[in-house]
Design a protein around this motif. Structure first.
Motif, PDB file in Angstrom:
ATOM      1  N   ASP A  32       0.810  -1.186   0.007  1.00  0.00           N
ATOM      2  CA  ASP A  32      -0.195   0.022   0.170  1.00  0.00           C
ATOM      3  C   ASP A  32       0.701   1.206   0.089  1.00  0.00           C
ATOM      4  OD1 ASP A  32      -2.179  -1.570   0.036  1.00  0.00           O
ATOM      5  OD2 ASP A  32      -2.666  -1.344   2.185  1.00  0.00           O
ATOM      6  N   MET A  33       1.953   1.335   0.658  1.00  0.00           N
ATOM      7  CA  MET A  33       2.841   2.453   0.890  1.00  0.00           C
ATOM      8  C   MET A  33       3.582   2.558  -0.355  1.00  0.00           C
ATOM      9  SD  MET A  33       4.726   1.739   4.490  1.00  0.00           S
ATOM     10  CE  MET A  33       5.759   2.910   4.358  1.00  0.00           C
ATOM     11  N   ALA A  34       3.817   1.213  -1.189  1.00  0.00           N
ATOM     12  CA  ALA A  34       4.610   1.689  -2.520  1.00  0.00           C
ATOM     13  C   ALA A  34       3.834   1.490  -3.625  1.00  0.00           C
ATOM     14  CB  ALA A  34       5.703   0.233  -2.489  1.00  0.00           C
ATOM     15  N   ARG A  35       2.608   1.866  -3.552  1.00  0.00           N
ATOM     16  CA  ARG A  35       1.722   1.672  -4.696  1.00  0.00           C
ATOM     17  C   ARG A  35       2.046   2.550  -5.817  1.00  0.00           C
ATOM     18  NH1 ARG A  35      -2.744  -1.020  -4.815  1.00  0.00           N
ATOM     19  NH2 ARG A  35      -3.256  -0.954  -2.504  1.00  0.00           N
ATOM     20  N   ARG A  36       2.302   3.636  -5.583  1.00  0.00           N
ATOM     21  CA  ARG A  36       2.699   4.530  -6.518  1.00  0.00           C
ATOM     22  C   ARG A  36       3.662   4.146  -7.515  1.00  0.00           C
ATOM     23  NH1 ARG A  36       5.438  10.686  -5.027  1.00  0.00           N
ATOM     24  NH2 ARG A  36       6.003  11.155  -7.267  1.00  0.00           N
ATOM     25  N   TRP A  37       5.010   3.544  -7.012  1.00  0.00           N
ATOM     26  CA  TRP A  37       6.044   3.007  -7.689  1.00  0.00           C
ATOM     27  C   TRP A  37       5.879   1.700  -8.213  1.00  0.00           C
ATOM     28  CZ3 TRP A  37       6.350   5.483  -2.698  1.00  0.00           C
ATOM     29  CH2 TRP A  37       6.538   6.836  -2.793  1.00  0.00           C
ATOM     30  N   LEU A  38       5.180   0.810  -7.421  1.00  0.00           N
ATOM     31  CA  LEU A  38       5.382  -0.826  -7.558  1.00  0.00           C
ATOM     32  C   LEU A  38       3.871  -1.267  -7.988  1.00  0.00           C
ATOM     33  CD1 LEU A  38       7.617  -2.119  -4.775  1.00  0.00           C
ATOM     34  CD2 LEU A  38       8.071  -1.254  -7.156  1.00  0.00           C
ATOM     35  N   GLY A  39       2.864  -0.201  -7.707  1.00  0.00           N
ATOM     36  CA  GLY A  39       1.330  -0.769  -7.654  1.00  0.00           C
ATOM     37  C   GLY A  39       0.814  -1.597  -9.038  1.00  0.00           C
ATOM     38  N   ASP A  40       1.201  -1.332 -10.094  1.00  0.00           N
ATOM     39  CA  ASP A  40       1.144  -1.914 -11.338  1.00  0.00           C
ATOM     40  C   ASP A  40       2.109  -1.973 -12.387  1.00  0.00           C
ATOM     41  OD1 ASP A  40       1.042   0.462 -13.250  1.00  0.00           O
ATOM     42  OD2 ASP A  40      -0.701   1.177 -12.454  1.00  0.00           O
ATOM     43  N   ARG A  41       1.953  -2.871 -13.516  1.00  0.00           N
ATOM     44  CA  ARG A  41       3.176  -2.973 -14.205  1.00  0.00           C
ATOM     45  C   ARG A  41       3.551  -1.678 -14.801  1.00  0.00           C
ATOM     46  NH1 ARG A  41       1.693  -3.463 -19.740  1.00  0.00           N
ATOM     47  NH2 ARG A  41      -0.639  -3.752 -19.827  1.00  0.00           N
ATOM     48  N   ARG A  42       2.785  -0.900 -15.160  1.00  0.00           N
ATOM     49  CA  ARG A  42       3.309   0.249 -15.828  1.00  0.00           C
ATOM     50  C   ARG A  42       4.181   1.147 -14.802  1.00  0.00           C
ATOM     51  NH1 ARG A  42      -2.098   1.135 -18.734  1.00  0.00           N
ATOM     52  NH2 ARG A  42      -1.610   0.249 -20.598  1.00  0.00           N
ATOM     53  N   ALA A  43       3.724   1.340 -13.637  1.00  0.00           N
ATOM     54  CA  ALA A  43       4.315   2.053 -12.570  1.00  0.00           C
ATOM     55  C   ALA A  43       5.632   1.414 -12.428  1.00  0.00           C
ATOM     56  CB  ALA A  43       3.585   2.136 -11.350  1.00  0.00           C
ATOM     57  N   PHE A  44       5.727   0.180 -12.281  1.00  0.00           N
ATOM     58  CA  PHE A  44       6.806  -0.799 -12.131  1.00  0.00           C
ATOM     59  C   PHE A  44       7.887  -0.675 -13.179  1.00  0.00           C
ATOM     60  CE2 PHE A  44       8.426  -5.247 -10.733  1.00  0.00           C
ATOM     61  CZ  PHE A  44       9.627  -4.556  -9.974  1.00  0.00           C
ATOM     62  N   GLY A  45       7.512  -0.814 -14.157  1.00  0.00           N
ATOM     63  CA  GLY A  45       8.097  -0.614 -15.436  1.00  0.00           C
ATOM     64  C   GLY A  45       9.041   0.701 -15.456  1.00  0.00           C
ATOM     65  N   ARG A  46       8.173   1.794 -15.171  1.00  0.00           N
ATOM     66  CA  ARG A  46       8.625   3.200 -15.370  1.00  0.00           C
ATOM     67  C   ARG A  46       9.791   3.063 -14.047  1.00  0.00           C
ATOM     68  NH1 ARG A  46       3.598   4.823 -16.108  1.00  0.00           N
ATOM     69  NH2 ARG A  46       3.256   5.015 -13.473  1.00  0.00           N
ATOM     70  N   MET A  47       9.590   2.574 -13.011  1.00  0.00           N
ATOM     71  CA  MET A  47      10.625   2.601 -12.022  1.00  0.00           C
ATOM     72  C   MET A  47      11.857   1.746 -12.248  1.00  0.00           C
ATOM     73  SD  MET A  47      10.389   4.435  -9.452  1.00  0.00           S
ATOM     74  CE  MET A  47      11.988   3.811  -8.712  1.00  0.00           C
ATOM     75  N   CYS A  48      11.757   0.488 -12.903  1.00  0.00           N
ATOM     76  CA  CYS A  48      12.886  -0.271 -13.654  1.00  0.00           C
ATOM     77  C   CYS A  48      13.620   0.434 -14.423  1.00  0.00           C
ATOM     78  CB  CYS A  48      12.332  -1.467 -13.999  1.00  0.00           C
ATOM     79  SG  CYS A  48      11.724  -2.812 -13.046  1.00  0.00           S
ATOM     80  N   ASN A  49      12.900   1.302 -15.362  1.00  0.00           N
ATOM     81  CA  ASN A  49      13.566   2.090 -16.457  1.00  0.00           C
ATOM     82  C   ASN A  49      14.725   3.167 -15.559  1.00  0.00           C
ATOM     83  OD1 ASN A  49      12.923   0.664 -18.744  1.00  0.00           O
ATOM     84  ND2 ASN A  49      10.861   1.793 -18.849  1.00  0.00           N
ATOM     85  N   ILE A  50      13.975   3.779 -14.677  1.00  0.00           N
ATOM     86  CA  ILE A  50      14.569   4.806 -13.813  1.00  0.00           C
ATOM     87  C   ILE A  50      15.739   4.385 -13.285  1.00  0.00           C
ATOM     88  CG2 ILE A  50      14.564   6.546 -11.793  1.00  0.00           C
ATOM     89  CD1 ILE A  50      11.374   6.866 -12.767  1.00  0.00           C
ATOM     90  N   THR A  51      15.855   3.360 -12.514  1.00  0.00           N
ATOM     91  CA  THR A  51      16.748   2.711 -11.885  1.00  0.00           C
ATOM     92  C   THR A  51      17.905   2.005 -12.739  1.00  0.00           C
ATOM     93  OG1 THR A  51      15.938   0.634 -11.380  1.00  0.00           O
ATOM     94  CG2 THR A  51      15.577   2.308  -9.547  1.00  0.00           C
ATOM     95  N   LYS A  52      17.343   1.475 -13.879  1.00  0.00           N
ATOM     96  CA  LYS A  52      18.236   0.591 -14.783  1.00  0.00           C
ATOM     97  C   LYS A  52      18.550  -0.464 -14.308  1.00  0.00           C
ATOM     98  CE  LYS A  52      19.370   4.799 -17.583  1.00  0.00           C
ATOM     99  NZ  LYS A  52      18.627   5.502 -17.146  1.00  0.00           N
ATOM    100  N   GLU A  53      17.948  -1.085 -13.451  1.00  0.00           N
ATOM    101  CA  GLU A  53      18.026  -2.289 -12.558  1.00  0.00           C
ATOM    102  C   GLU A  53      17.132  -3.230 -12.791  1.00  0.00           C
ATOM    103  OE1 GLU A  53      20.944  -3.076 -11.183  1.00  0.00           O
ATOM    104  OE2 GLU A  53      21.638  -1.200 -10.828  1.00  0.00           O
ATOM    105  N   PRO A  54      17.418  -4.528 -12.553  1.00  0.00           N
ATOM    106  CA  PRO A  54      16.284  -5.770 -12.579  1.00  0.00           C
ATOM    107  C   PRO A  54      15.413  -5.501 -11.554  1.00  0.00           C
ATOM    108  CG  PRO A  54      18.437  -6.731 -11.894  1.00  0.00           C
ATOM    109  CD  PRO A  54      18.591  -5.162 -12.194  1.00  0.00           C
ATOM    110  N   GLU A  55      14.129  -6.291 -11.634  1.00  0.00           N
ATOM    111  CA  GLU A  55      12.827  -5.995 -10.859  1.00  0.00           C
ATOM    112  C   GLU A  55      13.344  -6.072  -9.261  1.00  0.00           C
ATOM    113  OE1 GLU A  55      12.013  -8.961  -8.774  1.00  0.00           O
ATOM    114  OE2 GLU A  55      13.229 -10.124  -9.984  1.00  0.00           O
ATOM    115  N   ASP A  56      14.176  -7.210  -8.702  1.00  0.00           N
ATOM    116  CA  ASP A  56      14.487  -7.420  -7.157  1.00  0.00           C
ATOM    117  C   ASP A  56      15.463  -6.129  -6.868  1.00  0.00           C
ATOM    118  OD1 ASP A  56      16.952  -8.119  -8.788  1.00  0.00           O
ATOM    119  OD2 ASP A  56      17.216 -10.156  -7.878  1.00  0.00           O
ATOM    120  N   VAL A  57      16.236  -5.619  -7.604  1.00  0.00           N
ATOM    121  CA  VAL A  57      17.053  -4.500  -7.175  1.00  0.00           C
ATOM    122  C   VAL A  57      15.967  -3.204  -7.016  1.00  0.00           C
ATOM    123  CG1 VAL A  57      19.115  -3.031  -7.731  1.00  0.00           C
ATOM    124  CG2 VAL A  57      19.131  -5.446  -8.032  1.00  0.00           C
ATOM    125  N   THR A  58      15.112  -3.146  -7.984  1.00  0.00           N
ATOM    126  CA  THR A  58      14.510  -1.984  -7.843  1.00  0.00           C
ATOM    127  C   THR A  58      13.373  -1.787  -6.827  1.00  0.00           C
ATOM    128  OG1 THR A  58      14.515  -1.669 -10.419  1.00  0.00           O
ATOM    129  CG2 THR A  58      12.639  -0.868  -9.408  1.00  0.00           C
TER     130      THR A  58
END
Length: 145
Positions: free
Chosen positions: A48-74
């Motif tokens: 619930d706290m991380a919904r903005r960054w991890l809440g759906d595949r688009r948000a999560f995909g954007r975060m992975c693109n920002i960090t340039k890291e795989p999902e576990d690191v992101t």
């Protein structure tokens, strides 16, 4: 009711991963720990706290693109840097990067998870697999063990 993030650390003890320069969140030089892929847990309050960054595949995909890291690191980045929470370490989860031969067969029922090393990881001259005495299948029939 408290946020919980647990798993097997993907970093060396005492050496958390440093933020990559140029990432537009956090402070360059800040460090975080992350749970290595294969298995990790985030409970509902944390999600619930991380919904903005991890809440759906688009948000999560954007975060992975920002960090340039795989999902576990992101995920570790979001939890550790963005939310300021720590990874709760457990040794009952084993990643494909661990020496799975060291997992004792009599402790298998207590383990939370063991990640499959894709059959390609070899430690020394032996495949990186858990030894299963009296198994029903040979290693050739079940290389994922």
């Amino acid at each position: 009711n408290q946020p919980v993030y647990f798993g097997r650390s993907g970093t060396f003890p005492g050496a958390p991963r440093a933020i990559i320069k140029g990432v537009p969140v956090g402070t360059p030089g800040d460090c975080f720990d992350f749970a290595v892929g294969g298995l990790y847990c985030l409970n509902r309050p944390l999600l619930d706290m991380a919904r903005r960054w991890l809440g759906d595949r688009r948000a999560f995909g954007r975060m992975c693109n920002i960090t340039k890291e795989p999902e576990d690191v992101t995920v570790g980045f979001v939890v550790g840097i963005t939310l300021g929470l720590d990874l709760n370490h457990t040794l009952l989860i084993h990643s494909h990067g661990d020496d799975l031969r060291s997992v004792q067969s009599d402790t298998l029922r207590f383990q939370i998870g063991i990640s499959y090393g894709f059959g390609s990881i070899v430690w020394g001259n032996r495949p990186n697999v858990v030894s299963v005495p009296h198994s029903l299948f040979s290693l050739a029939e079940d290389p994922s063990r």
